[in-house]
Design a protein around this motif. Sequence first.
Motif, PDB file in Angstrom:
ATOM      1  N   HIS B  14      -7.738   2.997   5.002  1.00 39.44           N
ATOM      2  CA  HIS B  14      -7.613   1.662   5.625  1.00 39.44           C
ATOM      3  C   HIS B  14      -7.789   0.538   4.614  1.00 39.44           C
ATOM      4  O   HIS B  14      -8.506  -0.432   4.860  1.00 39.44           O
ATOM      5  N   LEU B  15      -7.129   0.671   3.476  1.00 37.29           N
ATOM      6  CA  LEU B  15      -7.283  -0.321   2.404  1.00 37.29           C
ATOM      7  C   LEU B  15      -6.591  -1.633   2.761  1.00 37.29           C
ATOM      8  O   LEU B  15      -5.468  -1.655   3.252  1.00 37.29           O
ATOM      9  N   LYS B  16      -7.324  -2.739   2.515  1.00 42.69           N
ATOM     10  CA  LYS B  16      -6.767  -4.077   2.724  1.00 42.69           C
ATOM     11  C   LYS B  16      -6.978  -4.897   1.458  1.00 42.69           C
ATOM     12  O   LYS B  16      -7.968  -4.738   0.772  1.00 42.69           O
ATOM     13  N   LYS B  17      -6.021  -5.748   1.173  1.00 40.04           N
ATOM     14  CA  LYS B  17      -6.205  -6.665   0.042  1.00 40.04           C
ATOM     15  C   LYS B  17      -5.508  -7.987   0.338  1.00 40.04           C
ATOM     16  O   LYS B  17      -4.324  -8.014   0.690  1.00 40.04           O
ATOM     17  N   ILE B  24      -1.717  -8.974   1.212  1.00 39.29           N
ATOM     18  CA  ILE B  24      -0.744  -8.192   0.449  1.00 39.29           C
ATOM     19  C   ILE B  24      -0.725  -6.743   0.928  1.00 39.29           C
ATOM     20  O   ILE B  24       0.335  -6.152   1.111  1.00 39.29           O
ATOM     21  N   LEU B  25      -1.927  -6.181   1.129  1.00 37.90           N
ATOM     22  CA  LEU B  25      -2.018  -4.814   1.655  1.00 37.90           C
ATOM     23  C   LEU B  25      -2.658  -4.893   3.039  1.00 37.90           C
ATOM     24  O   LEU B  25      -3.730  -5.460   3.197  1.00 37.90           O
ATOM     25  N   SER B  49       2.483  -2.498  -6.523  1.00 30.38           N
ATOM     26  CA  SER B  49       1.651  -2.649  -7.728  1.00 30.38           C
ATOM     27  C   SER B  49       0.207  -2.956  -7.358  1.00 30.38           C
ATOM     28  O   SER B  49      -0.730  -2.451  -7.979  1.00 30.38           O
ATOM     29  N   THR B  50       0.036  -3.791  -6.348  1.00 31.13           N
ATOM     30  CA  THR B  50      -1.323  -4.134  -5.919  1.00 31.13           C
ATOM     31  C   THR B  50      -2.073  -2.881  -5.482  1.00 31.13           C
ATOM     32  O   THR B  50      -3.251  -2.698  -5.815  1.00 31.13           O
ATOM     33  N   LEU B  51      -1.373  -2.002  -4.770  1.00 32.20           N
ATOM     34  CA  LEU B  51      -1.994  -0.750  -4.336  1.00 32.20           C
ATOM     35  C   LEU B  51      -2.469   0.047  -5.544  1.00 32.20           C
ATOM     36  O   LEU B  51      -3.616   0.507  -5.606  1.00 32.20           O
ATOM     37  N   LEU B  52      -1.578   0.159  -6.543  1.00 36.64           N
ATOM     38  CA  LEU B  52      -1.912   0.925  -7.740  1.00 36.64           C
ATOM     39  C   LEU B  52      -3.105   0.297  -8.466  1.00 36.64           C
ATOM     40  O   LEU B  52      -4.005   0.989  -8.930  1.00 36.64           O
ATOM     41  N   ARG B  53      -3.089  -1.038  -8.539  1.00 40.44           N
ATOM     42  CA  ARG B  53      -4.157  -1.735  -9.260  1.00 40.44           C
ATOM     43  C   ARG B  53      -5.482  -1.659  -8.516  1.00 40.44           C
ATOM     44  O   ARG B  53      -6.548  -1.730  -9.131  1.00 40.44           O
ATOM     45  N   CYS B  54      -5.411  -1.492  -7.185  1.00 36.31           N
ATOM     46  CA  CYS B  54      -6.653  -1.304  -6.428  1.00 36.31           C
ATOM     47  C   CYS B  54      -7.258   0.069  -6.744  1.00 36.31           C
ATOM     48  O   CYS B  54      -8.477   0.228  -6.764  1.00 36.31           O
ATOM     49  N   CYS B 215       6.479   7.677  -1.112  1.00 29.38           N
ATOM     50  CA  CYS B 215       6.010   6.715  -0.107  1.00 29.38           C
ATOM     51  C   CYS B 215       6.916   5.494  -0.182  1.00 29.38           C
ATOM     52  O   CYS B 215       7.195   5.000  -1.273  1.00 29.38           O
ATOM     53  N   PHE B 216       7.353   5.022   0.973  1.00 27.37           N
ATOM     54  CA  PHE B 216       8.114   3.783   0.984  1.00 27.37           C
ATOM     55  C   PHE B 216       7.217   2.689   1.543  1.00 27.37           C
ATOM     56  O   PHE B 216       6.669   2.821   2.645  1.00 27.37           O
ATOM     57  N   MET B 217       7.059   1.638   0.776  1.00 27.49           N
ATOM     58  CA  MET B 217       6.187   0.545   1.236  1.00 27.49           C
ATOM     59  C   MET B 217       7.015  -0.662   1.611  1.00 27.49           C
ATOM     60  O   MET B 217       8.005  -0.993   0.951  1.00 27.49           O
ATOM     61  N   ASP B 218       6.576  -1.328   2.678  1.00 26.90           N
ATOM     62  CA  ASP B 218       7.246  -2.559   3.080  1.00 26.90           C
ATOM     63  C   ASP B 218       6.216  -3.507   3.669  1.00 26.90           C
ATOM     64  O   ASP B 218       5.444  -3.134   4.568  1.00 26.90           O
ATOM     65  N   GLN B 219       6.161  -4.708   3.159  1.00 34.40           N
ATOM     66  CA  GLN B 219       5.261  -5.757   3.648  1.00 34.40           C
ATOM     67  C   GLN B 219       3.824  -5.281   3.814  1.00 34.40           C
ATOM     68  O   GLN B 219       3.192  -5.482   4.850  1.00 34.40           O
TER      69      GLN B 219
END
Lengths: 558, 254
Positions: B14-17, B24-25, B49-54, B215-219
Amino acid sequence: MKQLNPKRKKRSLAWLVCSALALLLLIWGSPLLSQTTAVAAEASSSQTVTGTSSGLTETEGILRVGMEVNYAPFNWSQTDDANGAVPVANSEGEYANGYDVQIAKKIADKLGLELEIVKTEWDGLPPAVMSGKIDAIIAGMSPTAERKEKMDFTDSYYTSDLVVVTLKSSPYAAATTLEALSGARITAQLNTFHYTVIDQIPGVVKETAMDTFPSMISAVLAGKIDGYVSEKPGAMAAVSSNPELVWTKFAEGAGFETSSEDTSIAVGLAKGSQLVEPINQILSQIPEEERQSLMQEMVDLNVGKETQSFWQEVGSLIQEYALMFLRGAGNTMLIAIVSTCLGFLLGLLVAVIRTIPIKRKKHKVGFVLHKLLCFLLSVYVEVFRGTPMMVQAMLIYYGSKLFFSIDMSSMSAAFLIVSINTGAYLAEVVRGGINSIDPGQTEAATALGMSHWGTMVRVVLPQAIKNILPAVGNEFVVNIKDTSVLNVISVTELYFISKSVAGSTYQIFQSYFITSVIYFVLTFTVTRILLLIERNMNGRTFVLQSTSVPQPVQVPKA
Amino acid sequence: MPSEHETEVIRIDHLKKSFDSAEILKDINLTISANEVVSIIGSSGSGKSTLLRCINLLEEPSGGDIFYKGQSILAPGFDERRYRGKVGMVFQQFNLFNNLTVLENCVIAQMQVLHRSRQEAEAKSLKVLEQIGLKDYAKAHPQQISGGQKQRVAIARALSMDPEVMLFDEPTSALDPEMVDEVLSSMRLLADSGMTMAVVTHEMAFARDVSSRVCFMDQGRILENGTPETVFNHPQHERTREFLSRYLKSVQAK
């Protein structure tokens, strides 16, 4: 992973506290150090720290007398002890002589104290005596009402008339009344009553006050002003050294109206000094005739040699004062080198501390402490960048003695002041250098697990420093020149020496010519060396050494 | 490729950013198991990228949690530096240390973070550089090598740390087209050697052929999460089909 977990927070906190302490130490450490050494030195010779209770002077057995040592014939500088000159305590190889020095000798003699002459800039004299850096001012100083508010004065030890020194060829040369000087451009020394009496000349053009007699003499010689107000002895000396000059002989009652407290000169002492009575006693035993003959003797001693060409005069100045000039240049370079290095380290430290990233969520205390430290650091940077170094020097050197009884030597004060001043400038330069390095590299280092410190030391700073090297070199050159303001705290650097030579020989252009050549040689050499270092750092080539690729490729760095 | 349900290395819960007001996430759940190669695709601004950087804490998550081998990396007192040493990261812009040689780039973190001796660290670096075909450039500075070589040095730098996971943040996006292949083939070799990898990429061929999961990410959300076969051939969402049709066209055109 487990065993490694709990230490991190503590470590970063400890690091923060350590760096804060280190910085404070840097800023306050050296006065503390010199205080302890001063106390230790005094204790070891079993003397008291504050002399007034058990002795008359700050340091038992020694009478420290402040004077400019560039105001002939009252006090001037020479390179040997001929004619009863006294060594200058804060300038090795320099000797003071003149009317003031002879009077000081008599006083010290009768008091049974050893005389120590402390060469001090005119504006530095009152704070020096008020703070106890010196015991007495014997520098041709008049006991004006303003000065009396801050200091005590003895009875007069010389009384003289005021005259105007002008060019022989000037239309004002023959003036015998103030009226005859109408329309003349006249100035006088800054912060003296000489400057206020100018208003008595009807229709005078009052020029901006000047700092020293040498500069006024050169202004007269250059035709920038028509004349300057001087006491008669000073005028006599100036005229005998510069045949182009004369001083006006006012008719009885037609000269400047002065109060006796203005035309007389007296020994300046700290408020409440116990020296007033004993010195008055001694002065009362020197009759007027003895004073006049002593003054005449001093003026005669100071009479210039026969006229020579400009270059001959420069040559003989160099011959006579070479060692003093070199010592001054040595001090200037020493202060500039040490302070630029220390200031650079300080700037690095400040900039690195300011760039520490601390996560608010994870280290709450550390975050707040860091914010506070950063605030203090920016106060430091802004204050020291925003005030002149001369003012800082006065405040720190005299203020520390006056309010905290910290007795710094003028040299250690010079190192301290120039270092923290340079540190404030370079902190910003380093910060700019750090910002100029692409943040991706820091990010990559962070991603590899490297610490902020490790990243800074191995990756960011080497690149940042290379980028800012020209700015640091510039600061070094600026420091070489800016040390010239340190004469206000009695640092005998090159400029102060030049002032002394100029003031003692009245060969102003010649002295400052030598000085400017020395300054130029110093700064030019330094810039060349720095340029060499820079070039060395940039020359980087790579030759591919390989068995798989036959031809070597040479790619010089862009 | 090894099967999916092996040892869990990273679990995102349940990651949020958010950056200021921009979220963003939104709610990311993702598990990366040992030896998996997970490709994360999606249009720009989708949060890849934000996901990866988290994951390696270059960005601080605003909510949710991330577990490394069952341990929360957001827990107070967690040793971030040691953890980052275990998670290699390769950036779009290479981010090599410009003042250091290729060899030093690989050596420095080994000594500082893993406390290896210089000898040990140099031997390790030279071994990795040899595998990646850049041993001859050990003494070169980053300014003296090409973009593709730089990115391979960046990979070698990360591999010198003996990481458990490698994160790639659009590793070929800043490269000239002719240099893309040398980097992709290095990554392919790495995947074949069994390295656990998370790759944010626009290289659909790589995602389709090399990864074990896409994984396909959108918004700010993961819309699809499955084998390349499922995601590329039977996407669940209209948005995925739209995205893929545009990319597959360009892949087929090649």
